[in-house]
Each structure stands twice: as structure tokens, then as C-alpha cells.
Design a protein around this motif. Structure first.
Motif, PDB file in Angstrom:
ATOM      1  N   CYS A 233       0.943  -1.179   0.033  1.00 51.05           N
ATOM      2  CA  CYS A 233       0.108  -0.003  -0.171  1.00 51.05           C
ATOM      3  C   CYS A 233       1.011   1.443  -0.041  1.00 51.05           C
ATOM      4  O   CYS A 233       2.045   1.216   0.339  1.00 51.05           O
ATOM      5  CB  CYS A 233      -1.048   0.025   1.176  1.00 51.05           C
ATOM      6  N   VAL A 234       0.153   2.358  -0.509  1.00 54.09           N
ATOM      7  CA  VAL A 234       1.202   3.830  -0.691  1.00 54.09           C
ATOM      8  C   VAL A 234       0.959   4.168   0.500  1.00 54.09           C
ATOM      9  O   VAL A 234      -0.138   4.894   1.100  1.00 54.09           O
ATOM     10  CB  VAL A 234       0.308   4.309  -2.031  1.00 54.09           C
ATOM     11  N   GLU A 265      -5.398   8.994  -1.965  1.00 55.93           N
ATOM     12  CA  GLU A 265      -5.793   8.912  -3.128  1.00 55.93           C
ATOM     13  C   GLU A 265      -5.603   7.518  -3.702  1.00 55.93           C
ATOM     14  O   GLU A 265      -6.350   7.071  -4.580  1.00 55.93           O
ATOM     15  CB  GLU A 265      -5.031  10.153  -3.827  1.00 55.93           C
ATOM     16  N   PHE A 266      -4.549   7.037  -3.019  1.00 55.10           N
ATOM     17  CA  PHE A 266      -4.422   5.651  -3.641  1.00 55.10           C
ATOM     18  C   PHE A 266      -4.751   4.484  -2.670  1.00 55.10           C
ATOM     19  O   PHE A 266      -4.122   3.147  -2.878  1.00 55.10           O
ATOM     20  CB  PHE A 266      -2.795   5.585  -3.986  1.00 55.10           C
ATOM     21  N   LEU A 269      -5.571   0.999  -3.812  1.00 58.15           N
ATOM     22  CA  LEU A 269      -5.256   0.784  -5.307  1.00 58.15           C
ATOM     23  C   LEU A 269      -3.994  -0.010  -5.498  1.00 58.15           C
ATOM     24  O   LEU A 269      -3.820  -0.373  -6.698  1.00 58.15           O
ATOM     25  CB  LEU A 269      -5.146   2.221  -5.908  1.00 58.15           C
ATOM     26  N   TYR A 271       0.633  -0.704  -5.858  1.00 57.70           N
ATOM     27  CA  TYR A 271       1.465   0.035  -6.585  1.00 57.70           C
ATOM     28  C   TYR A 271       1.307   0.138  -8.085  1.00 57.70           C
ATOM     29  O   TYR A 271       1.906   1.006  -8.899  1.00 57.70           O
ATOM     30  CB  TYR A 271       2.862  -0.636  -6.482  1.00 57.70           C
ATOM     31  N   LYS A 273      -1.147   1.063  -9.878  1.00 55.98           N
ATOM     32  CA  LYS A 273      -2.031   2.149 -10.254  1.00 55.98           C
ATOM     33  C   LYS A 273      -1.099   3.558  -9.905  1.00 55.98           C
ATOM     34  O   LYS A 273      -1.033   4.700 -10.572  1.00 55.98           O
ATOM     35  CB  LYS A 273      -3.339   2.442  -9.685  1.00 55.98           C
ATOM     36  N   PHE A 274      -0.228   3.311  -8.844  1.00 59.57           N
ATOM     37  CA  PHE A 274       0.452   4.476  -8.452  1.00 59.57           C
ATOM     38  C   PHE A 274       1.591   4.732  -9.329  1.00 59.57           C
ATOM     39  O   PHE A 274       1.736   6.078  -9.393  1.00 59.57           O
ATOM     40  CB  PHE A 274       0.984   4.255  -6.767  1.00 59.57           C
TER      41      PHE A 274
END
Ligand code: TYM
Length: 334
Positions: A233-234, A265-266, A269, A271, A273-274
Motif C-alpha cells: 500500500c502507498v 488518493e491511492f 489501489l 502500486y 495504479k500508483f
């Protein structure tokens, strides 16, 4: 009387400007030109401490000037010059060599790193480089030196020289302060988050340059190292997730969003998408700079006008300090 404070900084044209050169110092320089009397230069004298191809050095010096202007450094509002055009740098550099100690120069981290990487060319210039950098700074009596974190030690050395020199001769030099941004002061390689992104490491796949094609930038970010943890996760955790922290720093600098906003925001989602989102933000940030730099680079007469006028102005300021120094140390006036 002009009450403006003075800022000064430079970048070596020893490689193409990278995202590190941009997000560390350069990105912050244009904001300062309204408020401060600013001097920004291409540090070509410094570049030759490592062997350069002459044609490449000449080309990169001019490209760097075009890129400075494209980034927002309006030559009407600040002084842009090529270091070797202002002979006072080399002259004061020599004097300051005599006021810096072997021991303190030996402790410079960059000297140790560079001599390890260029074992066949550990020249005297590489060793005394911080004295020339001190001269670059002190000639202009600046208040602030906007640099990335890796230059902090060199600015500290300049401060030591000021103390030593002024201690003997009185108030000759103003004490400069480093001005280091909170976010972006150390952008790391995209493939090795333990090493800084560097313009002179050829073939480094972890580097993005200011003029890279959007497709190249996207490719570099898609293959950027994240972290091998399982949570994927971000989250901003530079110690345990340095790759993600580096990408978050780049994204934050490019979009102006805080780390907390980026985490939201992430959220959920991952990595996949990030990483492309960071790439797109960088492409968008660089697009107008690239277009403007290409336009300016095509106008050689304009560039020449800028660097000639810049050197003239810089030289006038520099000469005042150099004369004072020469008088203080006991040279006969010319
Ligand atoms: P140089 O050419 O190595 O780097 C230029 C500037 O970019 C910053 N920087 C970075 N910032 C963040 N992340 C990175 N990965 C990154 N890589 C580079 C550097 O901190 C620097 O601010 N000695 C200087 C040039 C110089 C100078 C001066 C600077 C010569 N004389 C006088 C200030 C004042 C140098 O080699 O920077």
C-alpha cells in the motif's frame, strides 16, 4: 538603496539535468527571483573535476542555460551566467585554497564518493573543489544558497572559511545560509532507493532527465522499484518503504499534494495504479518546460546575449569582493 537579500546557486553541466536537479533546487529558484537578487550559474569549472567530452560539455552548458530559462528564470529578473566567464571565481578559489585545511577537505563525503568512483583520476581539483564552491558563493555576498541536501556539507565548509577569514581580516564575507527544501531535497534513484538520482552516472536506469521523452519517463516509472513488503500500500515510511517514499516525494513535488492526501488518493489501489500516476504527473510537470527549452535552444543569438550580459553583471559584483580580498591579504593593487 537596494534592500533585497541575495540568493546564489549553481549546477554542474556534467550530465543532463535530472528530476533530482529539478526537484531539489531548480524548481524552487524561479519563486525567488521577485523577492531576492538572484545569481544562478552553470558550474562548468566544477564539471571538469571529472573527465568530460569537450563537445558534450559545451552543448550541455548551453542546454542547461536554456533549461534554466524554460523553468522560469527570467534573465531580465535574475543574473544567469557561465562560471568560466567570470574569472574572479578561479582567482578567489585559489585564495580560499589557502584558508581551507587538508583535514576538513579530506572529510568531504562527496570527495570520498567521487574518488572511489573515479579511482583512475583522483585529481587535485576534485579535492579542492569545495574551495572553488566557497569562492562561487562568497564573491556575491549572498544570504541564502538554495541547494539539495548533498551540498549541505560544502556550504558548511564555506561557512567555516568565512569564520576563519573574517577572524583574521575583519568583516570581508557575509555568512551564507543553506536553503534546503523540506520535500525533494534528496530524490533517489528509481531503481536503487539507497542511492541519490545522479546526472553523471551514465547508464543509470533509475534516472529521469528533464528533457526525456514522455514514453521514456512512463517506462522508467513503471519499472521503478517499490518495496517487497506484502501490504503493497502507498504509505509514507522512508525507513521501511524507501522506494515508495521516493515516489511519493516526486508525486508530492509534482502535484503539490501532501503525503496524507496521496495516501488517501491511492488507498486500496496498490502500486500498479500508483507508479503510472507518478509518471503522468512528471510528464505533465515537464511538458511546458521541455517545449520552452527546445524553443530557446534553437535561438543561439538570444542565449549568447543572455550569458554575455549575465557574465558582465556577475563580474561587476564579483570584482568588488575580489579587490577587497586582494587588498586584505596584501597584494599590490593593479
Ligand atoms: P550538482 O551539480 O551535483 O547538483 C546541482 C544541485 O542539484 C542538487 N541535487 C539534488 N537534489 C535532490 N535530489 C537529488 N537527487 C539531487 N541531485 C543533485 C544538488 O544538491 C545541487 O543543489 N557543487 C555543486 C554546484 C555548485 C554550487 C556552487 C551550488 C558549484 N558552486 C555554489 C551552490 C553554490 C554541485 O556539484 O551540484
Amino acid at each position: 538603496m537596494d534592500e533585497k537579500k541575495t540568493m546564489l546557486s549553481g549546477i554542474k553541466p556534467s550530465g543532463d539535468l535530472t528530476l533530482g536537479s529539478y526537484l531539489g533546487p531548480l524548481h524552487h529558484w524561479p519563486k525567488m527571483i521577485e523577492e531576492y537578487d538572484c545569481y544562478y550559474f552553470m558550474a562548468d569549472l566544477h564539471a571538469i573535476t571529472v573527465r568530460q567530452n569537450p563537445a558534450d560539455l559545451r552543448r550541455r552548458t548551453l542546454e542547461q542555460l536554456a533549461q534554466y530559462i524554460a523553468c522560469g528564470l527570467d534573465p531580465e529578473k535574475c543574473t544567469l551566467f557561465i562560471q568560466s566567464h567570470v574569472h574572479q571565481h578561479a582567482e578567489l578559489g585559489w585564495v580560499l585554497n589557502c584558508y581551507a585545511m587538508f583535514g576538513e577537505l579530506s572529510r568531504m563525503t562527496q570527495f570520498k564518493d567521487k574518488s572511489a568512483r573515479n579511482a583512475d583520476n583522483i585529481n587535485g581539483g576534485l579535492f579542492t573543489y569545495p574551495c572553488l564552491m566557497a569562492a562561487d558563493i562568497l564573491l556575491y555576498q549572498p544570504d541564502f544558497i538554495p541547494v539539495g541536501d548533498d551540498q549541505r556539507q560544502h556550504v558548511e565548509l564555506a561557512r567555516n572559511i568565512v569564520q576563519r577569514f573574517n577572524g583574521v581580516y575583519g568583516d570581508v564575507f557575509k555568512m551564507p545560509e543553506p536553503y534546503i527544501p523540506k520535500v525533494g531535497a534528496r530524490i533517489m534513484s528509481l531503481t536503487n532507493p539507497a542511492a541519490k538520482m545522479s546526472k553523471s552516472d551514465n547508464g543509470d536506469t533509475g534516472r529521469v532527465t528533464l528533457m526525456d521523452d514522455p514514453n521514456v519517463i512512463m517506462k522508467q516509472f513503471k519499472r521503478a522499484i517499490t518495496d517487497s513488503d506484502t501490504e503493497r500500500c502507498v504509505r509514507y515510511d522512508p525507513e521501511n518503504k524507501p522506494g515508495v517514499a521516493n515516489l511519493m516525494t516526486i508525486y508530492s513535488s509534482a502535484t503539490g499534494r501532501s503525503f496524507a492526501e496521496i495516501e488517501r488518493e491511492f488507498d486500496g489501489l496498490g502500486y500498479g495504479k500508483f507508479k503510472p500516476a507518478v509518471g503522468e504527473a512528471v510528464v505533465e510537470m515537464l511538458r511546458p518546460i521541455q517545449e520552452e527549452a527546445r524553443r530557446i535552444m534553437a535561438d543561439k543569438a538570444y542565449l549568447e546575449g543572455v550569458y554575455r550580459a549575465g557574465a558582465e553583471k556577475a563580474s561587476r559584483t564579483a570584482e568588488k569582493t575580489l579587490r577587497k580580498v586582494y587588498k586584505k591579504v596584501g597584494f599590490v593593487a593593479r
